[in-house]
Design a protein around this motif. Structure first.
Motif, PDB file in Angstrom:
ATOM      1  N   LEU A  54       0.847  -1.194   0.000  1.00 42.74           N
ATOM      2  CA  LEU A  54       0.000   0.000   0.000  1.00 42.74           C
ATOM      3  C   LEU A  54       0.879   1.240   0.000  1.00 42.74           C
ATOM      4  N   GLU A  55       0.344   2.331  -0.516  1.00 41.91           N
ATOM      5  CA  GLU A  55       1.050   3.609  -0.475  1.00 41.91           C
ATOM      6  C   GLU A  55       1.150   4.068   0.972  1.00 41.91           C
ATOM      7  N   SER A  98       1.034   7.004   2.116  1.00 39.72           N
ATOM      8  CA  SER A  98       0.033   8.035   2.435  1.00 39.72           C
ATOM      9  C   SER A  98      -1.310   7.401   2.785  1.00 39.72           C
ATOM     10  N   GLY A  99      -1.691   6.344   2.101  1.00 40.00           N
ATOM     11  CA  GLY A  99      -2.931   5.640   2.424  1.00 40.00           C
ATOM     12  C   GLY A  99      -2.844   4.909   3.739  1.00 40.00           C
ATOM     13  N   VAL A 135      -3.965   6.908   6.912  1.00 39.58           N
ATOM     14  CA  VAL A 135      -5.407   6.961   7.171  1.00 39.58           C
ATOM     15  C   VAL A 135      -5.858   5.698   7.911  1.00 39.58           C
TER      16      VAL A 135
END
Length: 160
Positions: free
Chosen positions: A80-81, A83-84, A87
C-alpha cells in the motif's frame, strides 16, 4: 454466502440475449478478479459489524503478528502507499486498537503495536473471517483442494 442484491432489469433488457464472457473465462487473471470481487464483498459484510473494513483488518493482522512494526514496513508488507497507510493507522489508533510508540533514537519513526482491545478485536475478526472462508470455499472445495489453492496462490504471489 451473501450474494449482491439484484437490481431490477429494465423491460427493454429482459428480452435481450444473455451476455457471455466465455472468452474471458479462459484467463486466470479474469477468474481471479471475479472471485476476488465476491470474496471482498462478503468479507466486507462479515467485518462491518465489528467496525472493520478489509483494509483495516489487514493492517491490524500484520500489526498483531509484527509488534513494533513501522508504518513504512507495514505499507511495504501490504503493498500500500504510505500516504494511504496513515489513514488506516489513524482509524485503528483512534479506536484504540493500535498504539504508536516512539522509537528511541529515531524521532521520525513510530513503532506500531496492537493494544489489548485490538488483539481481542483481531481474535473476533479471525473467527468471522475463518467462517466466511469456510462458507465460501467449503461449499465448492474440499479441505485438500483449499490447501492446494492457498498454496498455489501463495506461490504466485511470492514469485511476483
Amino acid at each position: 454466502m451473501a450474494r449482491p442484491e439484484k437490481t431490477a432489469i429494465p423491460e427493454t433488457d429482459r428480452n435481450a440475449p444473455a451476455v457471455g464472457d466465455e472468452l474471458l473465462r479462459q484467463f486466470i487473471g479474469y477468474n481471479m478478479k471475479r472471485t476476488f470481487l465476491v470474496v471482498r464483498e462478503d468479507m466486507h459484510r462479515v467485518l462491518e459489524p465489528l467496525g472493520l473494513k478489509v483494509a483495516t483488518f489487514s493492517v491490524l493482522s500484520v500489526v498483531v503478528e509484527n509488534p513494533d512494526i513501522s508504518q513504512s514496513q507495514l505499507a511495504q508488507a501490504l503493498k500500500l502507499e504510505r500516504s494511504g497507510m496513515v489513514v488506516l493507522v489513524d482509524a485503528l489508533e483512534n479506536d484504540d486498537h493500535i498504539s504508536r510508540n516512539r522509537v528511541p533514537g529515531d524521532r521520525r519513526t513510530y513503532a506500531l503495536r496492537a493494544t489489548p482491545k485490538g488483539r481481542r478485536l483481531w481474535e473476533k475478526a479471525r473467527t468471522v473471517v475463518e467462517a466466511h472462508e469456510e462458507a465460501l470455499f467449503g461449499a465448492v472445495l474440499n479441505e485438500e483442494e483449499r490447501a492446494l489453492l492457498l498454496n498455489l496462490l501463495q506461490r504466485v504471489s511470492h514469485a511476483l
